[in-house]
Design a protein around this motif. Structure first.
Motif, mmCIF file in Angstrom:
data_model
loop_
_atom_site.group_PDB
_atom_site.id
_atom_site.type_symbol
_atom_site.label_atom_id
_atom_site.label_comp_id
_atom_site.label_asym_id
_atom_site.label_seq_id
_atom_site.Cartn_x
_atom_site.Cartn_y
_atom_site.Cartn_z
ATOM 1 N N THR A 138 0.858 -1.184 0.000
ATOM 2 C CA THR A 138 0.000 0.000 0.000
ATOM 3 C C THR A 138 0.887 1.224 0.000
ATOM 4 O O THR A 138 2.115 1.134 0.183
ATOM 5 C CB THR A 138 -0.924 0.021 1.237
ATOM 6 N N PHE A 139 0.285 2.393 -0.216
ATOM 7 C CA PHE A 139 1.012 3.638 -0.036
ATOM 8 C C PHE A 139 1.362 3.790 1.438
ATOM 9 O O PHE A 139 0.552 3.480 2.318
ATOM 10 C CB PHE A 139 0.157 4.811 -0.511
ATOM 11 N N ILE A 140 2.540 4.313 1.702
ATOM 12 C CA ILE A 140 3.033 4.389 3.077
ATOM 13 C C ILE A 140 2.145 5.254 3.969
ATOM 14 O O ILE A 140 2.166 5.132 5.200
ATOM 15 C CB ILE A 140 4.486 4.903 3.103
ATOM 16 N N VAL B 257 8.820 0.986 -3.167
ATOM 17 C CA VAL B 257 9.432 0.552 -1.901
ATOM 18 C C VAL B 257 8.313 0.190 -0.935
ATOM 19 O O VAL B 257 7.548 1.060 -0.511
ATOM 20 C CB VAL B 257 10.311 1.665 -1.294
ATOM 21 N N PRO B 258 8.186 -1.089 -0.574
ATOM 22 C CA PRO B 258 7.161 -1.447 0.412
ATOM 23 C C PRO B 258 7.422 -0.731 1.738
ATOM 24 O O PRO B 258 8.583 -0.501 2.103
ATOM 25 C CB PRO B 258 7.332 -2.967 0.571
ATOM 26 N N PRO B 259 6.381 -0.335 2.442
ATOM 27 C CA PRO B 259 6.600 0.411 3.693
ATOM 28 C C PRO B 259 7.546 -0.290 4.669
ATOM 29 O O PRO B 259 8.341 0.386 5.335
ATOM 30 C CB PRO B 259 5.182 0.531 4.266
ATOM 31 N N HIS B 260 7.486 -1.631 4.731
ATOM 32 C CA HIS B 260 8.350 -2.314 5.706
ATOM 33 C C HIS B 260 9.821 -2.267 5.316
ATOM 34 O O HIS B 260 10.687 -2.563 6.139
ATOM 35 C CB HIS B 260 7.896 -3.775 5.899
ATOM 36 N N ARG B 261 10.119 -1.861 4.071
ATOM 37 C CA ARG B 261 11.500 -1.707 3.618
ATOM 38 C C ARG B 261 11.898 -0.237 3.514
ATOM 39 O O ARG B 261 13.013 0.080 3.108
ATOM 40 C CB ARG B 261 11.675 -2.388 2.247
ATOM 41 N N SER B 262 11.007 0.663 3.874
ATOM 42 C CA SER B 262 11.285 2.085 3.769
ATOM 43 C C SER B 262 12.213 2.547 4.890
ATOM 44 O O SER B 262 12.104 2.084 6.032
ATOM 45 C CB SER B 262 9.975 2.877 3.846
ATOM 46 N N PRO B 263 13.117 3.492 4.587
ATOM 47 C CA PRO B 263 13.941 4.057 5.665
ATOM 48 C C PRO B 263 13.109 4.665 6.789
ATOM 49 O O PRO B 263 13.585 4.748 7.929
ATOM 50 C CB PRO B 263 14.766 5.127 4.940
ATOM 51 N N ALA B 264 11.888 5.087 6.482
ATOM 52 C CA ALA B 264 11.039 5.659 7.525
ATOM 53 C C ALA B 264 10.762 4.668 8.648
ATOM 54 O O ALA B 264 10.459 5.074 9.779
ATOM 55 C CB ALA B 264 9.716 6.137 6.918
ATOM 56 N N TYR B 265 10.845 3.362 8.343
ATOM 57 C CA TYR B 265 10.575 2.341 9.356
ATOM 58 C C TYR B 265 11.810 1.491 9.649
ATOM 59 O O TYR B 265 11.687 0.408 10.235
ATOM 60 C CB TYR B 265 9.405 1.462 8.907
ATOM 61 N N ARG C 263 7.386 -8.552 -4.335
ATOM 62 C CA ARG C 263 7.304 -8.879 -5.761
ATOM 63 C C ARG C 263 6.442 -7.859 -6.502
ATOM 64 O O ARG C 263 6.789 -7.424 -7.603
ATOM 65 C CB ARG C 263 6.753 -10.289 -5.941
ATOM 66 N N LEU C 264 5.323 -7.461 -5.900
ATOM 67 C CA LEU C 264 4.484 -6.444 -6.520
ATOM 68 C C LEU C 264 5.236 -5.121 -6.656
ATOM 69 O O LEU C 264 5.098 -4.424 -7.668
ATOM 70 C CB LEU C 264 3.211 -6.247 -5.697
ATOM 71 N N ALA C 265 6.025 -4.773 -5.664
ATOM 72 C CA ALA C 265 6.804 -3.534 -5.733
ATOM 73 C C ALA C 265 7.807 -3.573 -6.878
ATOM 74 O O ALA C 265 8.112 -2.537 -7.484
ATOM 75 C CB ALA C 265 7.523 -3.296 -4.407
ATOM 76 N N ALA C 266 8.314 -4.768 -7.192
ATOM 77 C CA ALA C 266 9.316 -4.908 -8.238
ATOM 78 C C ALA C 266 8.718 -5.070 -9.627
ATOM 79 O O ALA C 266 9.411 -4.843 -10.627
ATOM 80 C CB ALA C 266 10.204 -6.115 -7.930
ATOM 81 N N GLN C 267 7.428 -5.445 -9.719
ATOM 82 C CA GLN C 267 6.854 -5.813 -11.014
ATOM 83 C C GLN C 267 5.719 -4.895 -11.486
ATOM 84 O O GLN C 267 5.347 -4.940 -12.660
ATOM 85 C CB GLN C 267 6.317 -7.251 -10.955
ATOM 86 N N SER C 268 5.151 -4.076 -10.621
ATOM 87 C CA SER C 268 3.953 -3.305 -10.959
ATOM 88 C C SER C 268 4.298 -2.048 -11.739
ATOM 89 O O SER C 268 5.276 -1.352 -11.437
ATOM 90 C CB SER C 268 3.191 -2.924 -9.687
ATOM 91 N N LEU C 269 3.456 -1.736 -12.723
ATOM 92 C CA LEU C 269 3.622 -0.533 -13.523
ATOM 93 C C LEU C 269 2.242 0.015 -13.861
ATOM 94 O O LEU C 269 1.388 -0.696 -14.399
ATOM 95 C CB LEU C 269 4.382 -0.837 -14.814
#
Length: 388
Positions: free
Chosen positions: A85-87, A312-320, A337-343
């Motif tokens: 989701t959006f962060i 960048v999935p929220p759990h991989r964001s520097p914010a967290y 995977r969705l973060a890497a493949q979605s357009l």
């Protein structure tokens, strides 16, 4: 031809007379906050959502945060959120002092996976926060059943789903539903804004208090709070646009159908699904591609603007990074995977037929030679599944 991802000014150009009149009406009134335009918009949007109350605030993130605060969710509590989701969904939880607890979506990427939600519950869990992602409703009934069994609140993030329906029910008709009116949304203001729609008069009254410095009466402050108010200008713009929303959503759906039929057979991409119980509003049209970044570069060279939701999935964001909600790579594999493949392809109510055809031709040409998109069962993702 250069095709923009979204022409945000096209809605104004279509409704120039109505919007200019609305802005002049507010300018002449001398009343710019918490006045007649806001009250009228709140009444009209609540009715549109088939609900009783609407409380408009300064942004979609504020709508989520104040919804949680109105339910007395705060430090020490946990809220189950999507990993994909959006962060802003997560940030609203964190702003209350509660902790976001992430779970992967169902394989189609559209909804919280109920089995993972159940496994993520702890004695600290207070709420579930499903997101109606890309304008497609989340599968609410299984989540409401879980919430009912465990005494949890459900706060829906409908920032992308203005006008969508779930099993015939309008998104916004639930207990507590938060919307955004960011300019690029299906119903967008000419600035920022948001709203909470609810059938609970107590929640509505609490949010009215929280959005206005904890005050019902000037200089009398009952609780420590913030100010988060949709101004009269934005309310007037939204009132002018609201009667066109369903027609604009229908235009989006027509483009989505055209994309799906033309791009569904392309082996290098997967097109979006529509669940049999859903009537989406196509805020975004998100394809998947194993070589997404190369596809995007080729489309850019062809003059087609695209966006990535969300790289960048929220759990991989520097914010967290220093937060318990942060997690190492591999923790939520589908979301990663969705973060890497979605357009996301160009889509909006004012995208012309010639532009849509040009997008299709560009995607088909740009996909040539890329790797085939793997699906778990070897089947293509259809645009529309048979309605039940």
């Amino acid at each position: 031809m250069t095709i923009p991802f979204l022409d945000a000014g096209a809605g104004y150009r279509e409704l120039r007379a109505e919007i200019d009149a609305a802005l002049q009406r507010v300018s002449a009134s001398g009343r710019y906050l918490l006045d007649a335009e806001l009250a009228a918009f709140e009444e009209e949007f609540a009715a549109y959502c088939d609900n009783d109350h609407c409380v408009a605030v300064g942004s979609g993130c504020d709508a989520l945060e104040l919804s949680l605060r109105a339910l007395d969710i705060g430090p020490g509590d946990e809220v189950v959120v999507p990993a994909h989701t959006f962060i802003g969904t997560w940030l609203a939880v964190s702003a209350t002092g509660a902790r976001p607890v992430a779970v992967d979506p169902t394989p189609d990427g559209l909804s919280l996976d109920p089995a993972l939600v159940e496994a993520a519950l702890t004695p600290r869990t207070r709420a579930l926060m499903p997101v109606h992602l890309h304008g497609h409703p989340a599968d609410l009934d299984p989540l409401l059943a879980i919430a009912g069994r465990h005494g949890l609140a459900v706060v829906e993030d409908a920032a992308q789903a203005h006008g969508a329906r779930y099993r015939g029910r309008r998104i916004g008709s639930g207990h507590v539903v938060a919307f955004s009116f960011y300019p690029g949304k299906n119903l967008g203001a000419m600035g920022d804004g948001g709203a909470v729609v609810t059938g609970d008069s107590g929640v509505a009254e609490r949010i009215r208090l929280l959005r206005n410095c904890g005050s019902r009466e000037k200089y009398r402050h009952e609780v420590r709070s913030t100010h988060s108010r949709l101004d009269e200008f934005q309310a007037a713009v939204l009132r002018a646009k609201l009667p066109r929303l369903d027609a604009w959503n229908a235009r989006r759906a027509g483009t989505a159908e055209r994309y799906g039929r033309a791009l569904g057979p392309v082996p290098q991409i997967a097109v979006p699904v529509t669940a049999p119980w859903a009537d989406p509003v196509w805020h975004l049209y998100v394809i998947r591609c194993a070589e997404r970044d190369e596809l995007r570069r080729r489309l850019e060279r062809a003059g087609v603007q695209t966006l990535i939701h969300y790289p960048v999935p929220p759990h991989r964001s520097p914010a967290y990074a220093d937060d318990p909600a942060g997690a190492p790579a591999g923790t939520h594999p589908l979301s990663e995977r969705l973060a890497a493949q979605s357009l996301s392809l160009p889509l909006g109510p004012h995208l012309g037929e010639d532009e849509a055809r040009a997008v299709v031709a560009a995607v088909r040409a740009a996909s040539a030679g890329l790797a085939a998109y793997p699906t778990p069962d070897g089947q293509r993702f259809p645009l529309v599944t048979e309605k039940r």
